[in-house]
Design a protein around this motif. Structure first.
Motif, PDB file in Angstrom:
ATOM      1  N   ILE A   1      36.224  37.891  41.725  1.00  0.00           N
ATOM      2  CA  ILE A   1      35.492  37.129  40.723  1.00  0.00           C
ATOM      3  C   ILE A   1      36.087  37.495  39.376  1.00  0.00           C
ATOM      4  O   ILE A   1      36.183  38.655  39.019  1.00  0.00           O
ATOM      5  CB  ILE A   1      33.989  37.440  40.843  1.00  0.00           C
ATOM      6  N   CYS A   2      36.537  36.466  38.664  1.00  0.00           N
ATOM      7  CA  CYS A   2      37.280  36.729  37.437  1.00  0.00           C
ATOM      8  C   CYS A   2      36.736  35.920  36.291  1.00  0.00           C
ATOM      9  O   CYS A   2      35.793  35.165  36.433  1.00  0.00           O
ATOM     10  CB  CYS A   2      38.733  36.308  37.626  1.00  0.00           C
ATOM     11  N   ALA A   3      37.454  36.033  35.188  1.00  0.00           N
ATOM     12  CA  ALA A   3      37.151  35.229  34.011  1.00  0.00           C
ATOM     13  C   ALA A   3      35.707  35.440  33.604  1.00  0.00           C
ATOM     14  O   ALA A   3      34.960  34.503  33.353  1.00  0.00           O
ATOM     15  CB  ALA A   3      37.430  33.758  34.306  1.00  0.00           C
ATOM     16  N   LEU A   4      35.295  36.697  33.522  1.00  0.00           N
ATOM     17  CA  LEU A   4      33.908  37.017  33.173  1.00  0.00           C
ATOM     18  C   LEU A   4      33.667  36.566  31.742  1.00  0.00           C
ATOM     19  O   LEU A   4      34.407  36.948  30.854  1.00  0.00           O
ATOM     20  CB  LEU A   4      33.644  38.525  33.266  1.00  0.00           C
TER      21      LEU A   4
ATOM     22  N   GLY B   1      37.597  42.343  32.883  1.00  0.00           N
ATOM     23  CA  GLY B   1      37.165  41.394  33.915  1.00  0.00           C
ATOM     24  C   GLY B   1      38.117  40.221  34.083  1.00  0.00           C
ATOM     25  O   GLY B   1      37.697  39.111  34.379  1.00  0.00           O
ATOM     26  N   SER B   2      39.395  40.490  33.911  1.00  0.00           N
ATOM     27  CA  SER B   2      40.423  39.453  34.088  1.00  0.00           C
ATOM     28  C   SER B   2      40.012  38.153  33.406  1.00  0.00           C
ATOM     29  O   SER B   2      39.996  37.087  34.010  1.00  0.00           O
ATOM     30  CB  SER B   2      40.687  39.217  35.580  1.00  0.00           C
TER      31      SER B   2
ATOM     32  N   GLN C   1      51.737  43.952  40.360  1.00  0.00           N
ATOM     33  CA  GLN C   1      52.386  45.227  40.702  1.00  0.00           C
ATOM     34  C   GLN C   1      51.561  46.418  40.219  1.00  0.00           C
ATOM     35  O   GLN C   1      51.300  47.352  40.982  1.00  0.00           O
ATOM     36  CB  GLN C   1      53.790  45.296  40.070  1.00  0.00           C
ATOM     37  N   GLY C   2      51.153  46.358  38.975  1.00  0.00           N
ATOM     38  CA  GLY C   2      50.358  47.463  38.436  1.00  0.00           C
ATOM     39  C   GLY C   2      49.067  47.639  39.209  1.00  0.00           C
ATOM     40  O   GLY C   2      48.637  48.772  39.482  1.00  0.00           O
ATOM     41  N   GLY C   3      48.466  46.530  39.583  1.00  0.00           N
ATOM     42  CA  GLY C   3      47.229  46.593  40.350  1.00  0.00           C
ATOM     43  C   GLY C   3      47.444  47.230  41.713  1.00  0.00           C
ATOM     44  O   GLY C   3      46.656  48.071  42.156  1.00  0.00           O
ATOM     45  N   ILE C   4      48.522  46.861  42.356  1.00  0.00           N
ATOM     46  CA  ILE C   4      48.811  47.440  43.679  1.00  0.00           C
ATOM     47  C   ILE C   4      49.056  48.939  43.542  1.00  0.00           C
ATOM     48  O   ILE C   4      48.601  49.739  44.355  1.00  0.00           O
ATOM     49  CB  ILE C   4      50.019  46.723  44.338  1.00  0.00           C
ATOM     50  N   VAL C   5      49.744  49.320  42.489  1.00  0.00           N
ATOM     51  CA  VAL C   5      50.036  50.748  42.307  1.00  0.00           C
ATOM     52  C   VAL C   5      48.733  51.526  42.087  1.00  0.00           C
ATOM     53  O   VAL C   5      48.551  52.619  42.643  1.00  0.00           O
ATOM     54  CB  VAL C   5      51.020  50.967  41.135  1.00  0.00           C
TER      55      VAL C   5
ATOM     56  N   GLU D   1      43.037  42.257  37.860  1.00  0.00           N
ATOM     57  CA  GLU D   1      42.484  43.238  38.789  1.00  0.00           C
ATOM     58  C   GLU D   1      42.788  42.937  40.254  1.00  0.00           C
ATOM     59  O   GLU D   1      42.523  43.756  41.130  1.00  0.00           O
ATOM     60  CB  GLU D   1      40.965  43.333  38.572  1.00  0.00           C
ATOM     61  N   ALA D   2      43.328  41.737  40.502  1.00  0.00           N
ATOM     62  CA  ALA D   2      43.511  41.282  41.873  1.00  0.00           C
ATOM     63  C   ALA D   2      44.304  42.273  42.726  1.00  0.00           C
ATOM     64  O   ALA D   2      43.942  42.551  43.874  1.00  0.00           O
ATOM     65  CB  ALA D   2      44.215  39.930  41.866  1.00  0.00           C
TER      66      ALA D   2
END
Ligand SMILES: Cc1cc2nc3c(=O)[nH]c(=O)nc-3n(C[C@H](O)[C@H](O)[C@H](O)COP(=O)(O)OP(=O)(O)OC[C@H]3O[C@@H](n4cnc5c(N)ncnc54)[C@H](O)[C@@H]3O)c2cc1C
Lengths: 288, 772
Positions: B455-458, B532-533, B662-666, B725-726
């Motif tokens: 859930i994004c775009a808060l 919140g993206s 990439q950053g999120g996966i890390v 954040e995905a």
């Protein structure tokens, strides 16, 4: 992250450094690469009042061959040892161990002398120092004395170097004949230091049997130690996989293991075994 | 509109200054006569403060002032913006005076002429403590005494039940209910730049300026003005360069108000730069949820219901959004699946630790982890392929907009599309065959899958405590350059580039002509911030709409200046054209400012402001797949491949999207394998330095094979959803699932994070029963 106040003196010669140490006593600390001392000062774990910088003294950073030994100045950086072509040929374990330390920035500042004197139980060098049976040449007010690696590491962060002494040189006897060396470590995921590190220095005879074995272990206990049981189990035998495994199983004999959040004593003991086996096999491979 | 920039891999315009060290972070801002603040912080997790003797410190060299809890009477408490029914509300004063409730709790502030003297003097302050028993475990905390806040007579901060559908009936009608206790361990966000505040008060102008490393300059201005009891329009908040936030700077901290107050007392600038140690102790932590999952299933893999009874560790106090985080977990418990009945029961507890709050994903990674672990538990239970279990429970594309039993409307989504693409990119069938071979050879190789929705775009204002809209002003200056003022306060995400791309395309100008300004409350209209993206989906949309309004006005003026019917004017490539007549938009802008000839009723100048209120959240989704191998001898994990297919809607800049993924996966890798903030039973922080707290390094990261599906979001005209954040949300369960799959032949179905080699070794060597 802010040290307590201190004075800074850049010594111009070894004699001056020794004299300054004598003058300031306990309040003073030698500063080499600063990569162990300065972090400790920033946390206020170390609070020296005087820093005696030995990094500007001429001729404390060198790698020279003299007869059957390699002379390494105390101020020689890890990177200098890692990148020296000659070291790779005559003492590959030194180069391999140096390359296993921290990252390039750390290796460019940190020194072999600083590391061995600091005697961090998780430092890499002490394992190699023991495996290579090096000698530490220490300069003091009354002249020089030589301490063998086996006598040098006394306890957690404690060495046989006396207050007032400066480590000047490390002498590494160069192995003759068919030798194989290897350093293997399990890295701590946060610090990069050795959870365990095992340095192996083997000599093989004409028949391919292990003529002599010298094995140092770091990270596992309060101080680096010689894996005597493993050495004995290798000597005189063909170092095949089964012999290596049997020897490795003895590498942590009679040693109390460290325990921390990352690795319990039991797991560390196991890691010493695995790492010793891998290092022995790699050393044997290198000897062929 | 032809797009020259949008959709292309435009290099970040922020980077040249950052990689040359020419950016200005708070600590780079030097004001004359600045004083420096050092804090004395509690060394105990729970203690009564029986005395503070600052007499020696007050006389120490360079010391200008020392403040303790007794001196700061009028400063309001640290704000919490969320409010839940029957929630206990402890007052979090900026300095503790009676009790210290966590290690790092600020007790005194020393002001001196330099940072070193301040720290030396702080060490001279004698604090007398009477140590009290600490509360550190969630379950024990909920059970009873000792209490973190005596006055409540309980450690339970609030209890909350949410969800729809008859969960009891769902479980009755299922063939099996699988149960599993699941930990989302406490994490530290560890931004590369710690927090920092510089405060300057001008007594004559009665104007306070705060430079702070924050994600929310305007919200901070409002809150700090309230804390200090000063007019909001006399307070200016500036966020210079921010070296990472990840939610940790989506907050209003004690130090921000206190520094402002100290500067007002002394009439001199004061600065505090957080040390890494302080950062571990007194910047918010994330996650810290321990829950019991129950999932009802039919024999064919259909999920009938899901219940999650969770203890959420608040820490000792609330920061800005602390209590709200578990509610987000509740909202996302349906994952990308059709689950008819869902219930979450939250027991939020106080403990003697630093507050938890929003950390990259904020409640959603926790939910996704639970749901995605659940799907694998179902697969293991039924001997099904994990992919098939997921496919079975996806809502069909024709079921959108899809209403979940947690009360959300997923507006759009094609989960199968992303799944199929990831399976193809991974060559899933072949992976399975290779795994079989590896297993036959005695190797421990696992395949991890996760299919997430987030859930994004808060978010709509109704769903947020302090407004969910975002603002933008765009203007064309007399000389033709374009200025974009965004209320979102990007801090590393790259909106200086992506918003310039949008403006460049919309106005037909080069992006070099566009400057994006943010993070200064005296220059930029009120805004909400970056978290919140939301910055591109909400803030980017505000920019986009403002640009349309600006063009409308410019078009009317162009028609007037060219003497043509406005209806005949077309705009392309930066020029207004009507028949043979044509004018560049910059020329129009100059005329708008000269204002010598304007149409009847038109205001001079060329600028437009828009406040965009989104109608709904957006719901990005994707599939992640990875392959992990566990070393049988040591338990160490190696990642062999990492494949991700993410759908974040329309992509403005693929380079930025890849970077975010990439950053999120890390960071997910950090939670899955390495990170854990550990306090002992006395509330001592055992992982208080980067020598103990492991962050993933470049050498730990697998090569990431990234791909996308691109289904535009219907809730904003840009069609973007959000991607900040995905990666963290999708990757955490994927990584854990792979390792658990690797150990599945040993009978393993679940393990708690972080997956430490020792834990794995104990299982492999069959002595997991022995204590660690
Ligand atoms: C980020 C980081 C990562 C690291 N990773 C590793 C790693 O993976 N493995 C590892 O082994 N080490 C690691 N280190 C430590 C690094 O190798 C240090 O450089 C080394 O341990 C100390 O050497 P130094 O020259 O920096 O000594 P200093 O820090 O200057 O001194 C250390 C101590 O030795 C004393 N001393 C220094 N030289 C002499 C001398 N000649 N005579 C007498 N006393 C002396 C000093 O007084 C001080 O007490 C790391 C350090 C950092 C900062």
């Amino acid at each position: 992250m802010i040290p307590t106040p201190f004075d800074y003196i850049a010594a111009k010669s070894l004699d001056e450094a020794v004299a300054l140490l004598g003058k300031h006593g306990e309040a003073a600390k030698i500063l080499a690469g600063g990569h162990s001392l300065v972090p400790a000062m920033k946390l206020r774990l170390a609070q020296p009042q005087v820093l005696i910088d030995i990094s500007r003294i001429k001729d404390l950073a060198y790698i020279r061959e003299e007869g059957n030994s390699l002379r390494v100045g105390a101020m020689t950086t890890h990177y200098a040892l890692e990148s020296s072509k000659r070291v790779r040929v005559v003492s590959p374990l030194l180069a391999e161990c140096a390359a296993a330390i921290g990252d390039v920035q750390v290796r460019n500042r940190g020194t072999i002398g600083g590391s061995v004197v600091h005697a961090d139980p998780a430092a890499d060098w002490p394992a190699a120092m023991i495996a290579l049976r090096v000698e530490m040449v220490c300069a003091g007010a009354k002249g020089e004395r030589v301490i063998k690696a086996d006598d040098f590491f006394v306890d957690l962060l404690t060495t046989a170097i006396a207050p007032g002494e400066v480590l000047r040189e490390i002498r590494i006897p160069l192995s003759q004949g068919r030798t194989g060396q290897s350093y293997k470590k399990v890295r701590h995921p946060a610090s990069g230091f050795a959870v365990v590190g095992v340095a192996v220095n083997l000599g093989l005879d004409a028949a391919g049997k292990c003529a002599n074995a010298s094995i140092g272990v770091t990270g596992a206990a309060a101080k680096a130690f010689r894996a005597g049981g493993a050495e004995a189990a290798l000597t005189g035998k063909p170092p095949d996989a089964a012999v290596a495994a049997a020897a490795a199983a003895k590498a942590a004999d009679r040693q109390d293991m460290n325990s921390d959040l990352y690795a319990s004593a039991e797991y560390r003991r196991h890691l010493v075994e695995v790492t010793a086996r891998r290092a022995v096999l790699a050393a044997v491979g290198a000897a062929k | 509109m032809a797009t020259k920039y949008v959709g292309n891999r435009v290099k970040r315009t922020e980077d040249p200054r950052l990689i040359q060290g020419l950016g200005h972070y708070v600590d780079d801002i030097k004001l004359p006569d600045t004083l420096h603040v050092a804090f004395v912080r509690s060394i105990y997790g729970h203690a009564r403060i029986t005395g503070v003797d600052a007499s020696a410190a007050a006389k120490a060299p360079g010391v200008v002032a020392v403040y303790t809890g007794k001196d700061i009477g009028k400063i309001g408490g640290v704000p919490c913006a969320s409010d839940l029914p029957e929630m206990k509300k402890p007052e979090f004063l900026v300095l503790a005076s009676n009790k210290a409730l966590f290690v790092g709790h600020a007790i005194a502030a020393v002001v001196a002429t330099d940072r070193y003297l301040a720290k030396d003097a702080a060490d001279m302050i004698q604090v007398d403590y009477e140590e009290l028993p600490a509360v550190t475990e969630e379950v024990k905390a909920a059970a009873g005494a000792p209490y973190v806040h005596e006055q409540f007579g309980t450690n339970i901060a609030y209890k909350l039940t949410a969800g729809e559908g008859d969960i009891a009936a769902a479980f009755r009608s299922s063939d099996k209910v699988i149960k599993q206790r699941i930990l989302n361990q406490r994490l530290a966000p560890i931004a590369m730049e710690p927090r920092g505040v510089l405060a300057r008060y001008y007594p004559g102008e009665q104007e306070l300026t705060l430079w702070s490393s924050t994600q929310i300059p305007h919200l901070m201005r409002t809150q700090v003005a309230l804390m200090l009891g000063m007019p909001e329009n006399r307070l200016r908040v500036i966020t210079p360069e921010v070296g990472g936030g990840f939610g940790s700077k989506l907050n209003v901290y004690a130090e921000e108000a206190l520094l402002g107050w100290i500067s007002m007392q002394l009439g001199q600038p004061v600065k505090w730069i957080e040390s890494r140690r302080e950062n571990f102790q007194s910047t918010i932590h994330g996650r810290a949820q321990l829950g019991d999952l129950e999932i009802g299933i039919r024999k064919d893999g259909t999920v009938t219901g899901l219940r999650y009874n969770v203890f959420a560790d608040m820490g000792a106090y609330y920061q800005l959004l602390t209590p709200a985080i578990p509610t987000l977990t509740g909202l996302m418990l349906s994952g990308s699946y059709k689950i008819p009945a869902i219930q979450i029961n939250v027991t939020a507890v106080f403990t003697n630790k630093m507050s938890t709050d929003a950390y990259r994903g904020a409640g959603r990674p926790e939910a996704t982890y639970v749901v995605e672990r659940a799907m694998d538990l179902v697969a293991a239970e039924l001997g099904m392929d994990p992919v098939e279990v997921r496919r079975k429970n996806f809502p069909a594309p024709n079921e959108f907009p899809f209403k979940t039993a947690t009360g959300l409307f997923y507006d759009s989504g094609d989960y199968v599309l992303a799944l199929e693409k990831a399976l193809k990119n991974a060559d899933y069938k072949k992976l399975g065959e290779e795994q079989k071979k590896a297993r036959a050879a005695g190797r421990l190789v696992g395949i991890g899958v996760s299919t997430y929705v987030e859930i994004c775009a808060l978010g709509p204002s109704a769903a947020l405590p302090a407004g969910g809209w975002e603002s933008a002003t765009v203007r064309i200056e007399p000389t033709g350059t374009v200025t974009v003022l965004t209320g979102a306060s990007p801090h590393g995400q790259g909106q200086e580039t992506s918003f310039a791309q949008i403006a460049g395309d919309e106005l037909g100008v080069s992006i070099e002509a566009v400057t994006v300004i943010h993070g200064d409350t005296s220059i930029v209209q009120y805004g909400i911030g970056t978290f919140g993206s939301r910055a591109t989906a909400v803030g980017g949309t505000a920019v986009f709409v403002a640009l349309q309004r600006l063009k409308e006005k410019a078009s009317k003026l162009a028609a007037h200046l060219m003497g043509v019917d406005p209806a005949t004017v077309k705009f392309a490539d930066g020029r207004f054209t009507s028949g043979a007549k044509s004018m560049a938009i910059q020329e129009v802008a100059l005329h708008a400012h000269l204002a010598k000839s304007l149409p009847e009723g038109m205001e001079p100048g060329l600028s437009a402001t828009y406040f965009f209120e989104p109608k709904n959240f957006t719901f990005p989704f994707g599939t992640h797949i990875c392959i992990a191998e566990v070393d049988k001898d040591t338990g160490e994990i190696t990642l062999q491949r990492y494949i991700a297919v993410d759908d974040c809607g329309r992509v403005i800049n693929p380079l930025l999207v890849d970077g975010q993924v990439q950053g999120g996966i890390v960071q997910a890798l950090g939670q899955a394998f390495y990170e854990h903030v550990v306090y002992d039973e006395n509330g001592q922080l055992l992982t208080g330095t980067l020598m103990d707290y492991a962050l993933p390094r470049a050498t730990n990261c697998p090569w990431m094979e990234l791909d996308r599906t691109e289904t535009p979001s219907p809730v904003n005209p840009l069609g973007v959803k959000g991607v900040g954040e995905a990666g963290t949300i999708g990757a955490t369960p994927c990584l854990v699932n792979a390792v658990i799959d690797a150990l599945a032949p040993l009978g393993v179905r679940h393990l708690d994070m972080p997956l430490k080699p020792e834990t794995l070794w104990r299982i492999i060597s069959g002595n997991s029963a022995r204590s660690a």
